[in-house]
Each structure stands twice: as C-alpha cells, then as structure tokens.
Design a protein around this motif. Structure first.
Motif, PDB file in Angstrom:
ATOM      1  N   ILE A   1      11.558 -50.201  57.199  1.00  0.00           N
ATOM      2  CA  ILE A   1      11.023 -49.163  56.306  1.00  0.00           C
ATOM      3  C   ILE A   1      11.522 -47.805  56.801  1.00  0.00           C
ATOM      4  CG2 ILE A   1       8.899 -50.380  55.643  1.00  0.00           C
ATOM      5  CD1 ILE A   1       7.498 -48.448  57.712  1.00  0.00           C
ATOM      6  N   THR A   2      11.511 -46.818  55.893  1.00  0.00           N
ATOM      7  CA  THR A   2      11.717 -45.424  56.316  1.00  0.00           C
ATOM      8  C   THR A   2      10.484 -44.619  55.937  1.00  0.00           C
ATOM      9  OG1 THR A   2      12.729 -44.778  54.211  1.00  0.00           O
ATOM     10  CG2 THR A   2      14.221 -45.489  55.976  1.00  0.00           C
ATOM     11  N   VAL A   3      10.378 -43.444  56.553  1.00  0.00           N
ATOM     12  CA  VAL A   3       9.281 -42.516  56.261  1.00  0.00           C
ATOM     13  C   VAL A   3       9.899 -41.153  55.962  1.00  0.00           C
ATOM     14  CG1 VAL A   3       7.201 -41.416  57.189  1.00  0.00           C
ATOM     15  CG2 VAL A   3       7.776 -43.762  57.884  1.00  0.00           C
ATOM     16  N   ILE A   4       9.448 -40.512  54.870  1.00  0.00           N
ATOM     17  CA  ILE A   4       9.880 -39.132  54.582  1.00  0.00           C
ATOM     18  C   ILE A   4       8.653 -38.234  54.551  1.00  0.00           C
ATOM     19  CG2 ILE A   4      10.962 -37.566  52.911  1.00  0.00           C
ATOM     20  CD1 ILE A   4      12.729 -39.854  52.006  1.00  0.00           C
TER      21      ILE A   4
ATOM     22  N   VAL B   1      16.895 -34.753  51.919  1.00  0.00           N
ATOM     23  CA  VAL B   1      16.171 -34.384  53.149  1.00  0.00           C
ATOM     24  C   VAL B   1      16.972 -33.363  53.952  1.00  0.00           C
ATOM     25  CG1 VAL B   1      14.926 -36.567  53.251  1.00  0.00           C
ATOM     26  CG2 VAL B   1      17.074 -36.343  54.489  1.00  0.00           C
ATOM     27  N   LYS B   2      16.266 -32.721  54.878  1.00  0.00           N
ATOM     28  CA  LYS B   2      16.906 -31.650  55.659  1.00  0.00           C
ATOM     29  C   LYS B   2      17.229 -32.080  57.079  1.00  0.00           C
ATOM     30  CE  LYS B   2      15.215 -27.697  53.123  1.00  0.00           C
ATOM     31  NZ  LYS B   2      13.921 -27.118  52.778  1.00  0.00           N
ATOM     32  N   GLN B   3      16.495 -33.060  57.569  1.00  0.00           N
ATOM     33  CA  GLN B   3      16.738 -33.505  58.949  1.00  0.00           C
ATOM     34  C   GLN B   3      16.374 -34.976  59.077  1.00  0.00           C
ATOM     35  OE1 GLN B   3      14.840 -31.599  62.494  1.00  0.00           O
ATOM     36  NE2 GLN B   3      12.908 -31.911  61.404  1.00  0.00           N
ATOM     37  N   VAL B   4      16.999 -35.618  60.052  1.00  0.00           N
ATOM     38  CA  VAL B   4      16.771 -37.046  60.254  1.00  0.00           C
ATOM     39  C   VAL B   4      16.410 -37.302  61.716  1.00  0.00           C
ATOM     40  CG1 VAL B   4      17.951 -39.275  60.379  1.00  0.00           C
ATOM     41  CG2 VAL B   4      18.176 -37.890  58.324  1.00  0.00           C
ATOM     42  N   VAL B   5      15.368 -38.117  61.897  1.00  0.00           N
ATOM     43  CA  VAL B   5      15.032 -38.628  63.228  1.00  0.00           C
ATOM     44  C   VAL B   5      15.438 -40.110  63.230  1.00  0.00           C
ATOM     45  CG1 VAL B   5      13.203 -39.070  64.914  1.00  0.00           C
ATOM     46  CG2 VAL B   5      13.085 -37.038  63.446  1.00  0.00           C
ATOM     47  N   PRO B   6      16.447 -40.477  64.038  1.00  0.00           N
ATOM     48  CA  PRO B   6      16.895 -41.880  64.054  1.00  0.00           C
ATOM     49  C   PRO B   6      15.953 -42.751  64.897  1.00  0.00           C
ATOM     50  CG  PRO B   6      18.124 -40.627  65.680  1.00  0.00           C
ATOM     51  CD  PRO B   6      17.172 -39.646  65.016  1.00  0.00           C
ATOM     52  N   GLY B   7      16.201 -44.043  64.902  1.00  0.00           N
ATOM     53  CA  GLY B   7      15.406 -44.945  65.745  1.00  0.00           C
ATOM     54  C   GLY B   7      15.692 -44.753  67.222  1.00  0.00           C
ATOM     55  N   HIS B   8      16.940 -44.403  67.514  1.00  0.00           N
ATOM     56  CA  HIS B   8      17.365 -44.110  68.890  1.00  0.00           C
ATOM     57  C   HIS B   8      18.330 -42.921  68.814  1.00  0.00           C
ATOM     58  CE1 HIS B   8      15.989 -48.089  70.560  1.00  0.00           C
ATOM     59  NE2 HIS B   8      16.186 -48.451  69.303  1.00  0.00           N
ATOM     60  N   GLY B   9      18.191 -41.965  69.708  1.00  0.00           N
ATOM     61  CA  GLY B   9      19.090 -40.813  69.726  1.00  0.00           C
ATOM     62  C   GLY B   9      18.404 -39.538  69.268  1.00  0.00           C
TER      63      GLY B   9
ATOM     64  N   THR C   1      11.766 -34.318  56.389  1.00  0.00           N
ATOM     65  CA  THR C   1      12.333 -35.073  57.517  1.00  0.00           C
ATOM     66  C   THR C   1      12.288 -36.560  57.188  1.00  0.00           C
ATOM     67  OG1 THR C   1      11.588 -33.409  59.095  1.00  0.00           O
ATOM     68  CG2 THR C   1      12.082 -35.592  59.982  1.00  0.00           C
ATOM     69  N   LEU C   2      13.424 -37.217  57.394  1.00  0.00           N
ATOM     70  CA  LEU C   2      13.521 -38.669  57.196  1.00  0.00           C
ATOM     71  C   LEU C   2      13.503 -39.359  58.556  1.00  0.00           C
ATOM     72  CD1 LEU C   2      14.336 -41.319  55.577  1.00  0.00           C
ATOM     73  CD2 LEU C   2      16.707 -40.567  55.873  1.00  0.00           C
ATOM     74  N   PHE C   3      12.573 -40.285  58.721  1.00  0.00           N
ATOM     75  CA  PHE C   3      12.511 -41.114  59.924  1.00  0.00           C
ATOM     76  C   PHE C   3      13.109 -42.468  59.544  1.00  0.00           C
ATOM     77  CE2 PHE C   3       9.123 -38.029  59.975  1.00  0.00           C
ATOM     78  CZ  PHE C   3       9.133 -37.526  61.269  1.00  0.00           C
ATOM     79  N   THR C   4      14.225 -42.825  60.152  1.00  0.00           N
ATOM     80  CA  THR C   4      14.986 -43.991  59.688  1.00  0.00           C
ATOM     81  C   THR C   4      14.648 -45.282  60.413  1.00  0.00           C
ATOM     82  OG1 THR C   4      16.751 -43.654  61.287  1.00  0.00           O
ATOM     83  CG2 THR C   4      16.992 -42.553  59.148  1.00  0.00           C
ATOM     84  N   GLY C   5      13.896 -45.221  61.511  1.00  0.00           N
ATOM     85  CA  GLY C   5      13.843 -46.406  62.371  1.00  0.00           C
ATOM     86  C   GLY C   5      15.264 -46.783  62.759  1.00  0.00           C
ATOM     87  N   ASP C   6      15.494 -48.060  62.991  1.00  0.00           N
ATOM     88  CA  ASP C   6      16.813 -48.488  63.491  1.00  0.00           C
ATOM     89  C   ASP C   6      17.845 -48.721  62.387  1.00  0.00           C
ATOM     90  OD1 ASP C   6      15.821 -48.236  65.987  1.00  0.00           O
ATOM     91  OD2 ASP C   6      15.982 -50.348  66.559  1.00  0.00           O
ATOM     92  N   LEU C   7      17.544 -48.267  61.165  1.00  0.00           N
ATOM     93  CA  LEU C   7      18.614 -48.232  60.161  1.00  0.00           C
ATOM     94  C   LEU C   7      19.707 -47.283  60.631  1.00  0.00           C
ATOM     95  CD1 LEU C   7      16.447 -48.127  56.920  1.00  0.00           C
ATOM     96  CD2 LEU C   7      17.810 -50.060  57.763  1.00  0.00           C
ATOM     97  N   LEU C   8      19.327 -46.312  61.477  1.00  0.00           N
ATOM     98  CA  LEU C   8      20.324 -45.375  62.016  1.00  0.00           C
ATOM     99  C   LEU C   8      20.170 -45.236  63.523  1.00  0.00           C
ATOM    100  CD1 LEU C   8      22.608 -43.322  61.476  1.00  0.00           C
ATOM    101  CD2 LEU C   8      20.832 -41.566  61.254  1.00  0.00           C
ATOM    102  N   PHE C   9      21.296 -45.435  64.217  1.00  0.00           N
ATOM    103  CA  PHE C   9      21.392 -45.138  65.646  1.00  0.00           C
ATOM    104  C   PHE C   9      22.280 -43.910  65.788  1.00  0.00           C
ATOM    105  CE2 PHE C   9      20.188 -49.058  68.199  1.00  0.00           C
ATOM    106  CZ  PHE C   9      19.669 -49.777  67.142  1.00  0.00           C
TER     107      PHE C   9
END
Ligand SMILES: [Zn+2]
Length: 308
Positions: A187-190, A230-238, A196-204
């Motif tokens: 899942i993702t959260v916006i 969205v304006k910013q992304v928090v990845p699952g790692h990084g 801000t988009l929280f991608t989980g591990d869809l994005l490293f």
C-alpha cells in the motif's frame, strides 16, 4: 576504476552509518517539516548483523492524533519509536499502518497495542502475516536473539481493499492498495497537508531495490506513482526526496535492466547460478548492498520468468 568506485561506495556507506549514529544522538526521529517525522533505518540486509532497525518509520501528527507508518523489525525498535513519538506529541496514536508484510516493517507493531489504534494494512496483509508467522519467528530468533522476544505478529484491524481516507483532523491520509508488485501486500499513503507520498518498499533510494512479488507489476506500479500530484516522497529505505520522479526512474532503470538481462539469459540457456553473477551488472556501482540483493532478485525472478 572498479576498486575506486567500490571504495567510494564504501565511504558513502560509512557516511550513512555515521549519519544514523548521529540520529541516535540527536533523537530517534528526524523532523522533516509539516508535522512529519521519519526514522531512517540503517542500510543493512536481513542477514548477519541485522538488528531489526533497517527501514524507514514515519510519523504524521494531525490535530486529532497521530498515524505511524511502519514500526520496524522488533518490539524493541517499535518501543523506541513509541517513546520518540511521546517526546514530539501527547496526542493519541490513532493509526498504525504497515506498508507491506516484510519483517523489518511490521514487528514493532506490538509496542503500540497499548494505544488501541486501528492497525491498517492491505486486504491480503493479515493472511500473509499468518502464513509467514513461523518462518519470521525463526528468522527473528536467528538474527535478533533476545530482541525477538515479544516481537509478535499483529494483524490489521482495518483492511484496505480500495483506496480509503484516514482522518487526523486537519489532514487526511489516503491509503491505496496495489496488485502484486514488491509483495502481494503493498500500500501507499499520501498526506493531504504536505502532499507527501509514503511508498513503502515500492521505492528504494540508495540501496538496491528488492522484488519478491512481480517485477512487471512493480515497474507498472511505479508508473502509476509517477502520475501522483505529490511534492515529496518518503521511500521504504533511504532518504526522503523532492526529486522523487528521478528516484522512481532510477529504480525503474534497474528493474528494466534486470528484467531484460534475465530474459536474455533464459533465451541463451544461461543457467540461474551464472545469471546471478551477470544480470544487471551495469547497475552494480549505482546501489548499496548490490551483490546480495541483486542475487536474491535473480533467484526469485528467474524461475518465474522461465514460464513467460
Ligand atoms: Zn520489503
């Protein structure tokens, strides 16, 4: 040249580790603005040295209460997160969201049971957690030792089959489930307030992407994420980034090279073992933890792609 680049990567890795040590000194959570706090886990594999603290854990503070996005890999790490939240706000923890089933993201859940939040996850998350319960218990015991104790499965109380909105008062979080990509529980959260988009591990970011589910599904899902306003992304790692389209395209480049190289190997009757050494070699110097993650990806994907 190769050695020079490897030394450079190593010094980057040490710099990251140093930065994480500094986090510990200045506090568990980094304030990234707009009422969002992120703990950045260390870039370690789930292998020798794994300590349960390798993924990003995010906290969104609204007028009515708090949402937590991923809780780390053990009760100990979840407890550290909960204590750090208490230093930021006294508001209640309303939602604990798991971005997917992987053990480094879910085993801190038990630290939050006392808060009686809604535990939120993909419609398939509860079943996936239960299927993996024994295997993950063994894995935690092997690597975490004492810290494995009390690190229990906590299944979702709110399952997400269609996009849904969680209300934090002055801001809303849109939770969106996906078809199989990184896993079958993504899942993702916006966040509406900061976009801000929280991608989980869809994005490293920085470390090598990992695919357990479906590489073609993951590439397509990343295309979908690129369309979000969205304006910013928090990845699952990084590290979180405002240059997020670029970050997604980096991940897609790796995934496309990996897919092309594995298909070419299968076409030329090059076996799995040899393909583990050669596939996506052109990406080797662009990512941390490349050898272990890339070999694992080939090991997962090759047998599935043989039947295309
Ligand atoms: Zn994962």
């Amino acid at each position: 040249m190769r050695i020079l680049i490897q030394m450079l990567m190593l010094s980057m890795l040490i710099a990251c580790t140093e930065a994480n040590k500094n986090n510990q000194n200045t506090g568990f959570l980094d304030d990234i603005g707009g009422g969002i706090y992120v703990h950045h886990g260390e870039h370690l594999d789930i292998d020798t040295g794994y300590q349960g603290d390798i993924c990003n854990m995010s906290v969104v503070v609204g007028a009515k209460g708090v949402a937590v996005i991923d809780t780390g890999g053990s009760l100990k790490v979840g407890t550290q997160l909960r204590e750090a939240i208490a230093k930021v706000t006294k508001l209640p923890i309303l939602y604990v969201i798991n971005t997917h089933v992987h053990p480094d993201h879910i085993f801190g859940n038990s630290a939050f049971i006392v808060d009686k939040p809604q535990f939120v996850g993909h419609a398939k998350l509860g079943k996936a957690m239960q299927l993996r319960e024994e295997a993950y218990a063994r894995l935690n015991k092997k690597y975490l030792g004492e810290d494995a104790k009390g690190s229990d499965i906590v299944v979702p109380t709110l399952e997400v089959a269609e996009p849904l909105v969680l209300d934090l008062g002055d801001r809303q979080l849109t939770v969106t489930p996906y078809a199989t990509a990184h896993t079958n529980t993504d899942i993702t959260v916006i966040d509406s307030k900061t976009q801000t988009l929280f991608t989980g591990d869809l994005l490293f970011i920085e470390r090598t992407p990992v695919i357990e589910g479906d590489i073609k599904g993951l590439i397509a899902t990343l295309d979908t994420l690129k369309t979000y306003p969205v304006k910013q992304v928090v990845p699952g790692h990084g590290t979180q980034t405002k240059n997020w389209v670029n970050a997604i395209e980096n991940a897609q480049r790796y995934l496309n090279v990996l897919l092309t190289d594995i298909r070419a190997s299968i076409e030329s009757d090059i076996d799995l073992e040899q393909t583990m050494d050669t596939a996506a070699a052109s990406e080797k110097d662009k990512w941390l933890l490349f050898d272990i993650a890339n070999r694992r990806n080939v090991n997962t994907l090759y047998p599935a792609l043989e039947w295309e």
